[in-house]
Design a protein around this motif. Structure first.
Motif, PDB file in Angstrom:
ATOM      1  N   ASP A 117     -16.762  53.217 -54.837  1.00  0.00           N
ATOM      2  CA  ASP A 117     -17.421  54.219 -55.966  1.00  0.00           C
ATOM      3  C   ASP A 117     -19.120  53.412 -55.213  1.00  0.00           C
ATOM      4  OD1 ASP A 117     -18.574  51.511 -55.621  1.00  0.00           O
ATOM      5  OD2 ASP A 117     -18.048  50.964 -58.209  1.00  0.00           O
ATOM      6  N   GLY A 118     -18.794  53.744 -53.756  1.00  0.00           N
ATOM      7  CA  GLY A 118     -20.436  53.879 -53.183  1.00  0.00           C
ATOM      8  C   GLY A 118     -20.588  52.400 -53.018  1.00  0.00           C
ATOM      9  N   THR A 119     -20.506  51.476 -53.934  1.00  0.00           N
ATOM     10  CA  THR A 119     -20.784  49.598 -53.613  1.00  0.00           C
ATOM     11  C   THR A 119     -19.474  49.109 -53.956  1.00  0.00           C
ATOM     12  OG1 THR A 119     -20.595  49.741 -56.165  1.00  0.00           O
ATOM     13  CG2 THR A 119     -22.573  50.092 -54.828  1.00  0.00           C
ATOM     14  N   GLN A 120     -18.515  49.877 -53.691  1.00  0.00           N
ATOM     15  CA  GLN A 120     -17.370  48.815 -53.470  1.00  0.00           C
ATOM     16  C   GLN A 120     -16.051  49.542 -53.379  1.00  0.00           C
ATOM     17  OE1 GLN A 120     -16.102  44.884 -54.466  1.00  0.00           O
ATOM     18  NE2 GLN A 120     -14.707  46.214 -53.853  1.00  0.00           N
ATOM     19  N   VAL A 121     -15.354  49.081 -52.225  1.00  0.00           N
ATOM     20  CA  VAL A 121     -13.977  49.880 -52.765  1.00  0.00           C
ATOM     21  C   VAL A 121     -12.770  49.264 -53.436  1.00  0.00           C
ATOM     22  CG1 VAL A 121     -11.970  50.324 -50.553  1.00  0.00           C
ATOM     23  CG2 VAL A 121     -14.964  50.002 -49.343  1.00  0.00           C
ATOM     24  N   TRP A 122     -12.195  50.456 -53.612  1.00  0.00           N
ATOM     25  CA  TRP A 122     -11.726  49.448 -54.814  1.00  0.00           C
ATOM     26  C   TRP A 122      -9.607  49.702 -54.353  1.00  0.00           C
ATOM     27  CZ3 TRP A 122     -13.005  46.618 -58.549  1.00  0.00           C
ATOM     28  CH2 TRP A 122     -14.153  46.845 -58.484  1.00  0.00           C
ATOM     29  N   TYR A 123      -8.704  48.900 -54.288  1.00  0.00           N
ATOM     30  CA  TYR A 123      -7.619  48.517 -53.513  1.00  0.00           C
ATOM     31  C   TYR A 123      -6.638  48.671 -54.420  1.00  0.00           C
ATOM     32  CZ  TYR A 123     -10.969  47.239 -49.426  1.00  0.00           C
ATOM     33  OH  TYR A 123     -11.579  46.943 -48.505  1.00  0.00           O
ATOM     34  N   PRO A 124      -5.344  48.908 -53.533  1.00  0.00           N
ATOM     35  CA  PRO A 124      -3.697  49.032 -54.785  1.00  0.00           C
ATOM     36  C   PRO A 124      -3.650  47.186 -53.702  1.00  0.00           C
ATOM     37  CG  PRO A 124      -3.715  50.541 -53.146  1.00  0.00           C
ATOM     38  CD  PRO A 124      -4.638  50.445 -53.330  1.00  0.00           C
ATOM     39  N   VAL A 125      -2.626  47.086 -54.667  1.00  0.00           N
ATOM     40  CA  VAL A 125      -2.407  45.266 -54.456  1.00  0.00           C
ATOM     41  C   VAL A 125      -1.180  45.166 -54.134  1.00  0.00           C
ATOM     42  CG1 VAL A 125      -1.391  43.578 -54.994  1.00  0.00           C
ATOM     43  CG2 VAL A 125      -3.700  44.700 -56.420  1.00  0.00           C
ATOM     44  N   PHE A 126      -0.498  45.143 -52.673  1.00  0.00           N
ATOM     45  CA  PHE A 126       0.827  45.165 -52.146  1.00  0.00           C
ATOM     46  C   PHE A 126       1.519  44.418 -52.212  1.00  0.00           C
ATOM     47  CE2 PHE A 126      -2.011  44.846 -48.291  1.00  0.00           C
ATOM     48  CZ  PHE A 126      -1.214  43.498 -47.794  1.00  0.00           C
ATOM     49  N   THR A 127       2.596  44.112 -51.596  1.00  0.00           N
ATOM     50  CA  THR A 127       3.661  42.796 -51.907  1.00  0.00           C
ATOM     51  C   THR A 127       4.005  43.522 -50.582  1.00  0.00           C
ATOM     52  OG1 THR A 127       5.342  43.917 -52.511  1.00  0.00           O
ATOM     53  CG2 THR A 127       4.579  43.338 -54.206  1.00  0.00           C
ATOM     54  N   SER A 128       4.911  42.479 -49.988  1.00  0.00           N
ATOM     55  CA  SER A 128       5.923  42.170 -48.626  1.00  0.00           C
ATOM     56  C   SER A 128       6.891  43.178 -48.332  1.00  0.00           C
ATOM     57  CB  SER A 128       6.420  40.778 -48.624  1.00  0.00           C
ATOM     58  OG  SER A 128       7.574  40.687 -49.365  1.00  0.00           O
ATOM     59  N   THR A 129       6.859  43.831 -49.414  1.00  0.00           N
ATOM     60  CA  THR A 129       7.580  45.141 -49.594  1.00  0.00           C
ATOM     61  C   THR A 129       7.525  46.421 -50.230  1.00  0.00           C
ATOM     62  OG1 THR A 129       9.105  44.141 -51.741  1.00  0.00           O
ATOM     63  CG2 THR A 129      10.331  43.655 -49.650  1.00  0.00           C
ATOM     64  N   ALA A 130       6.508  46.376 -51.338  1.00  0.00           N
ATOM     65  CA  ALA A 130       6.196  47.589 -51.711  1.00  0.00           C
ATOM     66  C   ALA A 130       4.294  47.182 -52.390  1.00  0.00           C
ATOM     67  CB  ALA A 130       6.880  48.181 -53.173  1.00  0.00           C
ATOM     68  N   PHE A 131       4.168  48.300 -52.484  1.00  0.00           N
ATOM     69  CA  PHE A 131       2.936  47.723 -54.220  1.00  0.00           C
ATOM     70  C   PHE A 131       3.063  48.148 -55.510  1.00  0.00           C
ATOM     71  CE2 PHE A 131       1.716  51.139 -50.262  1.00  0.00           C
ATOM     72  CZ  PHE A 131       0.566  50.883 -49.935  1.00  0.00           C
ATOM     73  N   GLU A 132       1.958  46.646 -55.818  1.00  0.00           N
ATOM     74  CA  GLU A 132       2.037  46.254 -57.666  1.00  0.00           C
ATOM     75  C   GLU A 132       1.451  47.749 -58.273  1.00  0.00           C
ATOM     76  OE1 GLU A 132       0.116  42.923 -57.939  1.00  0.00           O
ATOM     77  OE2 GLU A 132       1.898  41.184 -56.533  1.00  0.00           O
ATOM     78  N   THR A 133       0.719  48.114 -57.467  1.00  0.00           N
ATOM     79  CA  THR A 133      -0.173  48.539 -57.899  1.00  0.00           C
ATOM     80  C   THR A 133       1.161  50.333 -59.045  1.00  0.00           C
ATOM     81  OG1 THR A 133      -1.882  48.500 -57.232  1.00  0.00           O
ATOM     82  CG2 THR A 133      -2.002  50.876 -58.106  1.00  0.00           C
ATOM     83  N   THR A 134       1.083  51.016 -60.139  1.00  0.00           N
ATOM     84  CA  THR A 134       1.858  51.559 -60.724  1.00  0.00           C
ATOM     85  C   THR A 134       0.666  52.867 -60.838  1.00  0.00           C
ATOM     86  OG1 THR A 134       1.822  50.741 -63.045  1.00  0.00           O
ATOM     87  CG2 THR A 134       3.405  50.357 -61.391  1.00  0.00           C
ATOM     88  N   GLY A 135       1.012  54.014 -61.005  1.00  0.00           N
ATOM     89  CA  GLY A 135       0.406  55.318 -62.153  1.00  0.00           C
ATOM     90  C   GLY A 135       0.890  56.786 -61.143  1.00  0.00           C
ATOM     91  N   SER A 136       0.769  57.252 -62.116  1.00  0.00           N
ATOM     92  CA  SER A 136       1.100  59.305 -60.960  1.00  0.00           C
ATOM     93  C   SER A 136      -0.199  59.328 -61.318  1.00  0.00           C
ATOM     94  CB  SER A 136       1.999  59.703 -62.378  1.00  0.00           C
ATOM     95  OG  SER A 136       1.235  59.903 -63.606  1.00  0.00           O
ATOM     96  N   MET A 137       0.335  60.859 -60.176  1.00  0.00           N
ATOM     97  CA  MET A 137      -0.801  62.006 -59.524  1.00  0.00           C
ATOM     98  C   MET A 137      -0.711  63.196 -60.551  1.00  0.00           C
ATOM     99  SD  MET A 137      -2.703  62.570 -56.814  1.00  0.00           S
ATOM    100  CE  MET A 137      -1.641  62.554 -55.089  1.00  0.00           C
ATOM    101  N   ASP A 138      -0.915  63.691 -60.388  1.00  0.00           N
ATOM    102  CA  ASP A 138      -0.772  65.558 -61.254  1.00  0.00           C
ATOM    103  C   ASP A 138      -1.203  66.320 -59.461  1.00  0.00           C
ATOM    104  OD1 ASP A 138       1.252  64.742 -63.351  1.00  0.00           O
ATOM    105  OD2 ASP A 138      -1.165  65.990 -64.567  1.00  0.00           O
ATOM    106  N   VAL A 139       0.096  67.073 -59.544  1.00  0.00           N
ATOM    107  CA  VAL A 139      -0.432  67.694 -58.539  1.00  0.00           C
ATOM    108  C   VAL A 139      -0.600  69.049 -58.219  1.00  0.00           C
ATOM    109  CG1 VAL A 139      -0.400  69.112 -55.805  1.00  0.00           C
ATOM    110  CG2 VAL A 139       0.209  66.365 -56.277  1.00  0.00           C
ATOM    111  N   THR A 140      -1.408  70.507 -59.018  1.00  0.00           N
ATOM    112  CA  THR A 140      -1.677  71.813 -59.049  1.00  0.00           C
ATOM    113  C   THR A 140      -1.530  72.592 -58.088  1.00  0.00           C
ATOM    114  OG1 THR A 140      -2.605  70.762 -61.412  1.00  0.00           O
ATOM    115  CG2 THR A 140      -3.025  73.410 -61.005  1.00  0.00           C
ATOM    116  N   VAL A 141      -0.794  74.168 -57.735  1.00  0.00           N
ATOM    117  CA  VAL A 141      -1.280  75.008 -57.100  1.00  0.00           C
ATOM    118  C   VAL A 141      -1.581  75.740 -57.359  1.00  0.00           C
ATOM    119  CG1 VAL A 141       0.229  75.882 -55.392  1.00  0.00           C
ATOM    120  CG2 VAL A 141       0.391  73.215 -55.192  1.00  0.00           C
ATOM    121  N   SER A 142      -2.682  75.977 -57.415  1.00  0.00           N
ATOM    122  CA  SER A 142      -2.738  78.014 -58.755  1.00  0.00           C
ATOM    123  C   SER A 142      -3.170  78.865 -56.925  1.00  0.00           C
ATOM    124  CB  SER A 142      -4.026  77.456 -59.113  1.00  0.00           C
ATOM    125  OG  SER A 142      -4.416  78.785 -59.394  1.00  0.00           O
ATOM    126  N   GLY A 143      -2.602  79.721 -56.645  1.00  0.00           N
ATOM    127  CA  GLY A 143      -2.917  80.352 -55.865  1.00  0.00           C
ATOM    128  C   GLY A 143      -3.251  79.484 -54.752  1.00  0.00           C
TER     129      GLY A 143
END
Length: 196
Positions: A117-143
């Protein structure tokens, strides 16, 4: 009298059924769940701060792509980094990487992100096997324009859970012209973000 009561009850049941079906909250094909539609393009929001983004950098290593939408090409500026496996050719929703915490193991239906954000980096939290962080991202293709957008993903001030002192809600959206991407060779490049 009994006939009137039965008719009244049938009308009440019919009205209730109509109300239930009329108030269906499921999303149609053209609707987007969450707040993604409300995010202004080429912006990020972290810890209540909104920042404008204007340029991007990207790195390609095989099918692995990492895009960083940035305020400028200077270091330490507001930015969103995302990592994906292959560039989608049509609209899709990706989920946060959960099969592994290794960038080389990211699957085609997964993404990874972190934000500055310009003053702090925000990270996903990981475990030894994967990430604890969850969520989804929409990818839109238009032309010729591809847009990446996510809303209210919780990122942290450290990537190791025992060191986290603050967790914030992060949202972001940015667009790139596909024709500007040279995906035939591995390497790094940059360009200006696209406007819709």
């Amino acid at each position: 009298m009994k006939n009137k009561q039965i008719k009244s009850k049938l009308l009440l049941v019919a009205a209730l059924c109509f109300s239930i079906f009329a108030c269906d909250n499921s999303f149609g094909e053209d609707e987007t769940p969450g707040n993604i539609a409300n995010i202004e393009n080429n912006t990020l929001s972290a810890d209540g701060q909104t920042k404008q983004l204007s340029v991007y950098t990207y790195a390609k290593n095989g099918t692995q792509l990492e895009f960083t939408a940035r305020e400028s090409l200077n270091t330490g500026v507001p930015s969103i980094a995302i990592r994906i496996n292959g560039l989608p050719s049509s609209n899709t929703t990706l989920h946060f990487q959960d099969d592994s915490n290794d960038p080389a193991q990211i699957q085609t239906d997964e993404f990874w992100t972190q934000m500055n954000d310009g003053t702090q980096v925000w990270y996903p939290v990981f475990t030894s096997t994967a990430f604890e962080t969850t969520g989804s991202m929409d990818v839109t293709v238009s032309g010729d324009i591809i847009t990446f957008a996510y809303s209210d993903i919780e990122l942290n001030d450290h990537y190791i859970s025992s060191n986290v002192t603050k967790t914030v809600s992060c949202s972001g959206k940015f667009s790139i012209k596909i024709s500007e991407l040279d995906l035939t060779q591995d390497g790094n490049s940059s360009g200006n973000l696209a406007t819709n």
